[in-house]
Structure formats: structure tokens, C-alpha cells
Design an enzyme around this catalytic site. Structure first.
Site, PDB file in Angstrom:
ATOM      1  CB  ALA A 110      -0.859  -0.062   1.345  1.00  0.00           C
ATOM      2  N   GLY A 159       0.802  -5.119   0.871  1.00  0.00           N
ATOM      3  CA  GLY A 159      -0.166  -5.223  -0.038  1.00  0.00           C
ATOM      4  C   GLY A 159      -0.064  -5.807  -1.210  1.00  0.00           C
ATOM      5  CD  GLU A 215      -1.852  -7.835   2.730  1.00  0.00           C
ATOM      6  OE1 GLU A 215      -1.858  -6.633   2.431  1.00  0.00           O
ATOM      7  OE2 GLU A 215      -2.188  -8.080   4.018  1.00  0.00           O
ATOM      8  CD  GLU A 275       1.882  -5.690   5.661  1.00  0.00           C
ATOM      9  OE1 GLU A 275       2.803  -6.599   5.873  1.00  0.00           O
ATOM     10  OE2 GLU A 275       0.951  -5.509   4.787  1.00  0.00           O
TER      11      GLU A 275
HETATM   12  C1  LIG Z   1      -2.190  -3.209   2.634  1.00  0.00           C
HETATM   13  C2  LIG Z   1      -1.397  -3.315   3.898  1.00  0.00           C
HETATM   14  C3  LIG Z   1      -2.688  -2.823   4.917  1.00  0.00           C
HETATM   15  O1  LIG Z   1      -1.234  -4.627   4.303  1.00  0.00           O
HETATM   16  C4  LIG Z   1      -0.638  -2.035   4.274  1.00  0.00           C
HETATM   17  C5  LIG Z   1       0.982  -2.264   3.513  1.00  0.00           C
HETATM   18  O2  LIG Z   1       0.844  -2.584   2.386  1.00  0.00           O
HETATM   19  S1  LIG Z   1       1.968  -1.226   4.296  1.00  0.00           S
HETATM   20  C6  LIG Z   1       3.472  -1.445   3.147  1.00  0.00           C
HETATM   21  C7  LIG Z   1       4.086  -2.378   3.069  1.00  0.00           C
HETATM   22  N1  LIG Z   1       5.490  -2.264   2.331  1.00  0.00           N
HETATM   23  C8  LIG Z   1       6.594  -1.929   2.640  1.00  0.00           C
HETATM   24  O3  LIG Z   1       6.706  -1.701   3.646  1.00  0.00           O
HETATM   25  C9  LIG Z   1       7.436  -1.831   1.575  1.00  0.00           C
HETATM   26  C10 LIG Z   1       8.282  -0.307   1.629  1.00  0.00           C
HETATM   27  N2  LIG Z   1       9.339  -0.191   0.690  1.00  0.00           N
HETATM   28  C11 LIG Z   1      10.492  -0.851   0.815  1.00  0.00           C
HETATM   29  O4  LIG Z   1      10.757  -1.222   2.034  1.00  0.00           O
HETATM   30  C12 LIG Z   1      11.602  -0.449   0.028  1.00  0.00           C
HETATM   31  O5  LIG Z   1      11.102   0.597  -1.149  1.00  0.00           O
HETATM   32  C13 LIG Z   1      11.993  -1.574  -0.857  1.00  0.00           C
HETATM   33  C14 LIG Z   1      12.746  -2.698  -0.190  1.00  0.00           C
HETATM   34  C15 LIG Z   1      10.722  -2.329  -1.613  1.00  0.00           C
HETATM   35  C16 LIG Z   1      12.828  -1.368  -2.295  1.00  0.00           C
HETATM   36  O6  LIG Z   1      13.924  -0.435  -1.577  1.00  0.00           O
HETATM   37  P1  LIG Z   1      14.620   0.551  -2.593  1.00  0.00           P
HETATM   38  O7  LIG Z   1      15.286  -0.614  -3.838  1.00  0.00           O
HETATM   39  O8  LIG Z   1      15.957   1.002  -1.804  1.00  0.00           O
HETATM   40  O9  LIG Z   1      13.796   1.579  -3.229  1.00  0.00           O
HETATM   41  P2  LIG Z   1      13.452   2.776  -2.298  1.00  0.00           P
HETATM   42  O10 LIG Z   1      14.320   3.860  -2.840  1.00  0.00           O
HETATM   43  O11 LIG Z   1      13.105   2.669  -0.993  1.00  0.00           O
HETATM   44  O12 LIG Z   1      11.905   3.152  -3.377  1.00  0.00           O
HETATM   45  C17 LIG Z   1      11.884   3.724  -4.414  1.00  0.00           C
HETATM   46  C18 LIG Z   1      10.871   4.654  -4.536  1.00  0.00           C
HETATM   47  O13 LIG Z   1       9.589   3.946  -4.078  1.00  0.00           O
HETATM   48  C19 LIG Z   1       8.832   4.318  -3.069  1.00  0.00           C
HETATM   49  N3  LIG Z   1       8.204   3.299  -2.406  1.00  0.00           N
HETATM   50  C20 LIG Z   1       8.635   2.206  -2.317  1.00  0.00           C
HETATM   51  N4  LIG Z   1       7.674   1.532  -1.643  1.00  0.00           N
HETATM   52  C21 LIG Z   1       6.676   2.411  -1.085  1.00  0.00           C
HETATM   53  C22 LIG Z   1       5.341   2.250  -0.587  1.00  0.00           C
HETATM   54  N5  LIG Z   1       4.805   1.037  -0.003  1.00  0.00           N
HETATM   55  N6  LIG Z   1       4.753   3.257  -0.562  1.00  0.00           N
HETATM   56  C23 LIG Z   1       4.947   4.521  -1.100  1.00  0.00           C
HETATM   57  N7  LIG Z   1       6.131   4.550  -1.699  1.00  0.00           N
HETATM   58  C24 LIG Z   1       6.942   3.645  -1.940  1.00  0.00           C
HETATM   59  C25 LIG Z   1       9.978   4.979  -2.182  1.00  0.00           C
HETATM   60  O14 LIG Z   1       9.734   6.048  -1.216  1.00  0.00           O
HETATM   61  C26 LIG Z   1      10.773   5.592  -3.278  1.00  0.00           C
HETATM   62  O15 LIG Z   1      10.352   7.039  -3.698  1.00  0.00           O
HETATM   63  P3  LIG Z   1      11.139   8.285  -3.325  1.00  0.00           P
HETATM   64  O16 LIG Z   1      11.248   8.227  -1.834  1.00  0.00           O
HETATM   65  O17 LIG Z   1      12.551   7.903  -4.071  1.00  0.00           O
HETATM   66  O18 LIG Z   1      10.237   9.383  -3.856  1.00  0.00           O
END
Ligand SMILES: CC(C)(O)CC(=O)SCCNC(=O)CCNC(=O)[C@H](O)C(C)(C)COP(=O)(O)OP(=O)(O)OC[C@H]1O[C@@H](n2cnc3c(N)ncnc32)[C@H](O)[C@@H]1OP(=O)(O)O
Length: 259
Positions: A66, A110, A113, A133
Site C-alpha cells: 500500500a 499489499g 496480498e 507491515e
Molecule cells: C496493505 C496493507 C494494509 O497490508 C499495508 C501495506 O501494504 S504497508 C506497505 C508495506 N510495504 C513496505 O513496507 C515496503 C516499503 N518499501 C521498501 O521497503 C523499499 O522501497 C523496498 C525494499 C521495496 C525497495 O527499496 P529500494 O530499492 O531501496 O527502493 P526505495 O528507494 O525504497 O523506493 C523507491 C521509491 O519508491 C517509493 N516506495 C517504495 N515502496 C513504497 C510504498 N509502499 N509506499 C510509498 N512509496 C513507496 C520510495 O519511497 C521511493 O520513492 P522516493 O522516496 O525516491 O520518492
């Protein structure tokens, strides 16, 4: 219809391909994206030229969950009022035609999921699945604790949900989360080939078969067996059963009419 966050393509042989298309955010599932997905699925459900849907992302990410940035300032009341997650996300789980998730790269939160809401997951060899999460102060909210546990069992699901550990494609296949692992370069072609194979059969039969398999997750065994038997009986009221079995006896290819 024009979409901003997904690409919808109708391929030949009754297959539609939906590509999640927010590369700048690793396909994070914003409310706009999930609404577009639900709208597209609504249209594909009604489209007689489509029998199977393949859902995919990019080589780097199927979806990284998400959209945390869109979600971070929401209050309990915002979540509750919007019934956040269920309304649009579940559209893929309720879609009646078969769905295949073609997962490369990250399928997290998500994203994992969403893939699990599809009928099968084909994984590229670079796929990574996880429910992280817990690391951002919440828990899975789109079925992660429930579907993942049914797929891979309690101990592994607990480990993933409680530690946020990711699973690679090989472990995901060994654990029953994905049906096959495919080299990343071949993933989409293989997913479409699988979809075309399914779409070559009678549409009512593939829809009934899907419904019957999914029923196994909802009811006790005896009830599921009874339901399956009744559905099996009902196939004998269709032209496609007559055609399929006669074609076999006459040593020719069946021509299904979806009737
Ligand atoms: C649906 C529910 C209720 O179950 C809840 C959820 O899904 S909560 C979300 C769970 N997901 C996460 O916690 C994963 C978050 N992302 C990461 O940990 C990392 O991005 C990665 C390990 C997947 C990849 O890392 P890396 O290669 O270092 O890329 P980044 O620089 O982190 O990401 C690039 C760019 O994408 C944006 N990004 C990544 N994931 C998300 C996200 N889930 N939501 C919003 N934005 C996301 C990240 O912020 C980067 O953007 P910029 O900051 O460069 O603008």
C-alpha cells in the site's frame, strides 16, 4: 478508458493483461491505483472477449505494498469510514474469471496480498515476497495474516508477519505460495501462455472450476465435496460438456461455445 496508474491490454486468445504502472513508487498501491484496478476488472468481467486476466508489475516490483505516503496521516476514523482496503482491493478476489499474478521483483505487504488474491502466482526468479507491515508499525490489512497462513502454514506465516522477513522465489515455490518459478525474462510470455491455455477451454467450466477450488478455502471438506459434486452434475446441462466428450470420442478438437 484511460488510466494513469495501470495499463490494460487485450491480447489475442481471450487474455487481458493488466500492468501496474507506478514505477517511480515501485507500484505502491495508492487509492487511485486500486480504484483504477477495480474499474478495469469490472469492465473485463463484462467483456465476452476476455476469459483470463494476467496481473503484473515491473521487473523490479510487482508492488511494494500500500502507498505508505498516502496512508501515513490517516486516522482511525479515516480508515474506518473509507473501509480502507476492502472496497476496491477485494475486486480481484471477487473477479469470477481466472486470474494469474505474474510476479517479478518485490511483492511486499499489499503487493503480496494482491498476488494472493489471484488464482495462481507465477514467480520470476528474482521475486521477493514479504509482509513487512510490522516494520512500519502496523499489521497486514488486506488478507496477509489469513491467506498467507493458508498457503504456507502457521509457522512460516508467523515468521514472515512477525519479523518482516522476505521469501525468495525458490522458497515461495517450496512453501506452496507460487505454482512455478520462471526466469525473469520469460515470466510474462509464460504467464500469457498459461492464460491462453486456460482461455482455450469452455468459459463456464473454467469459472465453475475456479469457484469450486476457492470454495475449499471457505467450508469444511464434506460441504466442499458436496458442492463440487453438484457443480459437476450441472456441467451435464451444458452444450460444452456434450461437445467436449463427443470430440474426445470422435478424436477431434472440441469447439466450445461457452454454453
Ligand atoms: C496493505 C496493507 C494494509 O497490508 C499495508 C501495506 O501494504 S504497508 C506497505 C508495506 N510495504 C513496505 O513496507 C515496503 C516499503 N518499501 C521498501 O521497503 C523499499 O522501497 C523496498 C525494499 C521495496 C525497495 O527499496 P529500494 O530499492 O531501496 O527502493 P526505495 O528507494 O525504497 O523506493 C523507491 C521509491 O519508491 C517509493 N516506495 C517504495 N515502496 C513504497 C510504498 N509502499 N509506499 C510509498 N512509496 C513507496 C520510495 O519511497 C521511493 O520513492 P522516493 O522516496 O525516491 O520518492
Amino acid at each position: 478508458m484511460e488510466y494513469q496508474n495501470i495499463i490494460v491490454e487485450k491480447k489475442i486468445n481471450k487474455v487481458a493483461l493488466i500492468t501496474l504502472n507506478r514505477p517511480q513508487a515501485l507500484n505502491a498501491l495508492s487509492p487511485e491505483l486500486t480504484l483504477e484496478l477495480a474499474t478495469a476488472l469490472g469492465q473485463l468481467e463484462e467483456d465476452d472477449e476476455v476469459a483470463v486476466v494476467v496481473l503484473t508489475g515491473s521487473e523490479k516490483a510487482f508492488a511494494a505494498g500500500a502507498d505508505i505516503k498516502a496512508m501515513k496521516d490517516m486516522t482511525y476514523m479515516d480508515m474506518f469510514k473509507a473501509d480502507f482496503i476492502t472496497k476496491t482491493w477485494e475486486s480481484i478476489a471477487h473477479f469470477r474469471k481466472p486470474t494469474i499474478a505474474a510476479v517479478a521483483g518485490y511483492a511486499l505487504g499489499g503487493g503480496c496480498e494482491l498476488a494472493m488474491m489471484c488464482d495462481m502466482i507465477l514467480a520470476a526468479d528474482n521475486a521477493k515476497f514479504g509482509q513487512p507491515e510490522i516494520t512500519i508499525g502496523t499489521i497486514p490489512g488486506a488478507g496477509g495474516t489469513q491467506r498467507l497462513t493458508r498457503f504456507i502454514g502457521k509457522s512460516k506465516a508467523m515468521e514472515m508477519v512477525l519479523t518482516g522477513r522476505m521469501m525468495d522465489a525458490v522458497e515461495a515455490e517450496r512453501s506452496g505460495l507460487v505454482s512455478r518459478v520462471i526466469p525473469v525474462a520469460d515470466l510474462l510470455a509464460e504467464a500469457i501462455k498459461t492464460a491462453e491455455k486456460i482461455a482455450s477451454f469452455s468459459l463456464p467450466m473454467i469459472m465453475m472450476a475456479k469457484e469450486a477450488v476457492n470454495y475449499a478455502y471457505e467450508v469444511p471438506l464434506a460441504e466442499g465435496i458436496h458442492y463440487e459434486r453438484r457443480m459437476f452434475h450441472s456441467t451435464f446441462g451444458t452444450l460444452d460438456q456434450i461437445e467436449g466428450m463427443n470430440a474426445f470420442a470422435e478424436k477431434r478438437k472440441p469447439v466450445f461455445k461457452n454454453k
